[in-house]
Design a protein around this motif. Structure first.
Motif, short mmCIF file in Angstrom:
data_model
loop_
_atom_site.label_atom_id
_atom_site.label_comp_id
_atom_site.label_asym_id
_atom_site.label_seq_id
_atom_site.Cartn_x
_atom_site.Cartn_y
_atom_site.Cartn_z
N THR A 43 -28.77 -5.03 43.15
CA THR A 43 -29.54 -4.50 42.02
C THR A 43 -29.36 -2.99 41.90
OG1 THR A 43 -31.19 -6.26 42.23
CG2 THR A 43 -31.86 -4.29 41.06
N LEU A 44 -29.21 -2.29 43.02
CA LEU A 44 -28.99 -0.85 42.99
C LEU A 44 -27.83 -0.49 42.08
CD1 LEU A 44 -29.32 0.06 46.78
CD2 LEU A 44 -30.93 0.64 44.97
N PHE A 45 -26.73 -1.23 42.20
CA PHE A 45 -25.55 -0.98 41.39
C PHE A 45 -25.78 -1.38 39.94
CE2 PHE A 45 -21.53 -2.64 39.62
CZ PHE A 45 -20.82 -1.46 39.57
N ALA A 46 -26.36 -2.55 39.74
CA ALA A 46 -26.53 -3.07 38.38
C ALA A 46 -27.48 -2.22 37.56
CB ALA A 46 -27.04 -4.51 38.44
N LEU A 47 -28.47 -1.61 38.19
CA LEU A 47 -29.43 -0.80 37.45
C LEU A 47 -28.75 0.39 36.77
CD1 LEU A 47 -32.38 -0.72 40.01
CD2 LEU A 47 -32.35 -1.92 37.82
N VAL A 48 -27.89 1.06 37.50
CA VAL A 48 -27.21 2.23 36.93
C VAL A 48 -26.25 1.82 35.82
CG1 VAL A 48 -25.66 4.16 37.44
CG2 VAL A 48 -27.45 3.52 39.07
N VAL A 49 -25.52 0.74 36.05
CA VAL A 49 -24.61 0.24 35.01
C VAL A 49 -25.40 -0.14 33.76
CG1 VAL A 49 -23.03 -1.62 34.41
CG2 VAL A 49 -22.88 -0.53 36.66
N ALA A 71 -33.58 3.41 34.31
CA ALA A 71 -32.71 2.96 35.40
C ALA A 71 -33.12 3.61 36.71
CB ALA A 71 -31.25 3.29 35.09
N ALA A 72 -33.48 4.91 36.68
CA ALA A 72 -33.90 5.59 37.90
C ALA A 72 -35.18 4.98 38.46
CB ALA A 72 -34.10 7.08 37.62
N LEU A 73 -36.10 4.62 37.56
CA LEU A 73 -37.34 4.00 38.01
C LEU A 73 -37.06 2.68 38.72
CD1 LEU A 73 -40.50 4.54 37.62
CD2 LEU A 73 -40.36 2.75 35.89
N GLN A 74 -36.22 1.86 38.10
CA GLN A 74 -35.88 0.57 38.71
C GLN A 74 -35.01 0.75 39.95
OE1 GLN A 74 -37.38 -2.07 37.72
NE2 GLN A 74 -38.33 -1.01 35.99
N LEU A 75 -34.17 1.81 39.95
CA LEU A 75 -33.36 2.10 41.13
C LEU A 75 -34.27 2.45 42.31
CD1 LEU A 75 -30.43 2.61 42.17
CD2 LEU A 75 -30.80 5.02 41.60
N SER A 76 -35.29 3.24 42.05
CA SER A 76 -36.24 3.57 43.10
C SER A 76 -36.94 2.32 43.60
CB SER A 76 -37.27 4.57 42.57
OG SER A 76 -38.24 4.87 43.54
N ASP A 77 -37.32 1.44 42.67
CA ASP A 77 -37.93 0.16 43.03
C ASP A 77 -37.03 -0.63 43.96
OD1 ASP A 77 -38.54 -2.72 42.78
OD2 ASP A 77 -40.00 -2.11 41.29
N LEU A 88 -34.43 0.43 45.68
CA LEU A 88 -34.16 1.14 46.94
C LEU A 88 -35.32 1.00 47.90
CD1 LEU A 88 -32.06 2.96 48.32
CD2 LEU A 88 -33.29 4.93 47.38
N GLY A 89 -36.55 1.10 47.37
CA GLY A 89 -37.71 0.90 48.22
C GLY A 89 -37.74 -0.48 48.83
#
Length: 477
Positions: free
Chosen positions: A76-82, A407-413, A415-416
């Motif tokens: 998901t980390l990768f997909a969020l940024v894309v 995307a950053a918000l979901q990336l943080s989610d 990553l956490g």
């Protein structure tokens, strides 16, 4: 503030505000359409939580139990940024429907897995799809709804978890016990077709009402950083499963890949909790990681420590889904905007209390239903905190940064979840939970669960302390 490319994006304003609610004429079809997507994801999540203990034992993979959860969030980390860049370039529809298709494919891979690693691979494919979908949904909210309606939309997202929270564990538990855990995964792709058919016309109409976006090139640097972050997270998880000196090599390599990539992907100052948007982004990961790391082990604890059936163990989490919707509804009430910081702090405190309360079930004299009561408290806390964090993110984002910051918000989610579920997995394995004896239906050590819950409660309390920094510098608080 983060951006997704060097070319500014001409992001359209929301639809004209007619003064109605989210179910009024111009918004009704759109609201029902996007909530149906959340409903689908919610059914899958509640079903997986119920079926996972049985699936892990069936595949002789209890030692990889946490990996089956964190593997989802790693990709998901990768997909969020894309997805964030894709949305800013082409709008949210393409990543949304591509994500749904990939998510369904991952369910098939997991449902047909012959071993635990194949099962983890299926969960990883699901993560790719889920990452594409969730950012696209946030961008739909930012593009189509005025600011005053966004708290209600996020409350509707939470409300979409109510029915799955009630029905999901019952259905998943019954299917697991009578048909086998595989059908929990294999049945969902068929159910995807109806929501897709229902929401497609509404989303197309809403998108056509927006002026077109200027074409913006993908920021390849951010995409590579996302790939490195996912690879680093994967290496850290693998190192955590080894628990030996050789595990130091992938651990060091993983940290070397992950940390610089995360610094590049998140808004400047996120990791040091700089005031305003950086702290808002950080707190999303803290909240999600602490709560879901604990939640991943609640059904396993109820099955192995209290001898509950998969159905009853899954139902322990039902109260959390119901109360989460209630907490989210509270933050969307008129006048709540003035108390965002207080609601976030209260949400973290309630989450910490819930995690600590669930651990009381490890004491044999404590009734098993105490865990359900505790999770109801945690659900209220998460509903208050997570929805408020989402609203603040939208408020603090410039129009051209909506996709990147979503995307950053979901990336943080993600990553956490990766780091804290991974940490929980390391603690579980290191304290004997993944031993061969546990894989043969012997109870995992109670101490392993106790330590996991104590750590996650502490993380939630840390979030409460940091929440005072959500106000932008110079704004007070």
């Amino acid at each position: 503030m983060t951006t997704t490319s060097s070319t500014p994006v001409d992001r359209a304003a929301p639809l004209p505000d007619t003064g109605g609610g989210v179910l009024s004429g111009p918004y009704r079809a759109l609201t029902l359409g996007i909530v149906s997507v959340v409903l689908l994801l919610a059914f899958e999540a509640t079903a997986v939580n119920t079926a996972m203990p049985v699936a892990a034992r069936s595949l002789d993979g209890l030692g990889l139990y946490a990996f089956a959860f964190s593997g989802y969030f790693t990709t998901t980390l990768f997909a969020l940024v894309v997805s964030g860049q894709w949305c800013d370039r082409r709008g949210p529809l393409e990543p949304l429907f591509t994500g749904i298709a990939v998510f369904a494919a991952g369910l098939v891979v997991a449902g047909t897995a012959a071993g635990m690693w194949a099962f983890v691979a299926g969960r990883a494919v699901q993560g790719l799809g889920g990452g594409l979908v969730i950012v696209a949904l946030y961008v739909v909210v930012g593009r189509a709804f005025p600011e005053r309606l966004r708290p209600s939309v996020f409350a509707a997202f939470s409300a979409a978890w109510v029915l799955p929270s009630i029905v999901g564990p019952l259905v998943s538990g019954a299917v697991t016990q009578h048909l086998g855990w595989r059908w929990v995964f294999l049945a969902v792709p068929v159910l995807v077709l109806l929501p897709v058919a229902v929401m497609w016309p509404a989303l197309r109409r809403a998108e056509r009402a927006q002026p077109p976006l200027h074409a913006a090139a993908f920021d390849r640097g951010r995409t590579w950083c996302a790939a490195l972050a996912a690879a680093g997270a994967g290496l850290l998880q693998y190192a955590g499963q080894r628990l030996d000196l050789l595990g130091l090599v992938p651990a060091v390599a993983g940290a070397a890949l992950l940390l610089p990539a995360v610094v590049r992907l998140l808004p400047a100052g996120t990791l040091r909790a700089a005031r305003g948007l950086p702290t808002v982004i950080l707190l999303r990961g803290v909240a999600a990681g602490a709560f879901f790391a604990a939640e991943a082990f609640v059904p396993l604890m109820m099955v192995t420590q209290r001898d509950l059936s998969p159905t009853l163990a899954g139902l322990t989490l039902t109260s959390g889904g119901l109360s989460w919707a209630f907490g989210s509804w509270l933050q969307g009430r008129p006048g709540a905007q003035r108390h965002r910081e207080a609601m976030i702090r209260l949400g973290f405190v309630l989450t910490a209390v819930a995690i600590a309360g669930a651990a009381l079930v490890l004491v044999p004299s404590v009734p098993a239903w105490v865990a359900a009561v505790a999770w109801a408290v945690g659900g209220v806390g998460m509903g208050l905190a997570v929805a408020s964090i989402s609203v603040l993110m939208m408020k603090l984002s410039a129009a051209e940064d909506t996709g990147a910051n979503s995307a950053a918000l979901q990336l943080s989610d993600a990553l956490g979840n990766v780091l804290l579920i991974g940490l929980a997995g390391v603690l579980f394995s290191g304290l004997g939970g993944g031993s061969a004896a546990a894989a043969q239906d012997a109870p995992a050590p109670a101490g392993a669960f106790a330590v996991i819950f104590a750590v996650m409660a502490g993380v939630a309390l840390l979030g409460a302390v940091v929440s005072g920094r959500t106000a932008a510098a110079g704004a007070g608080g």
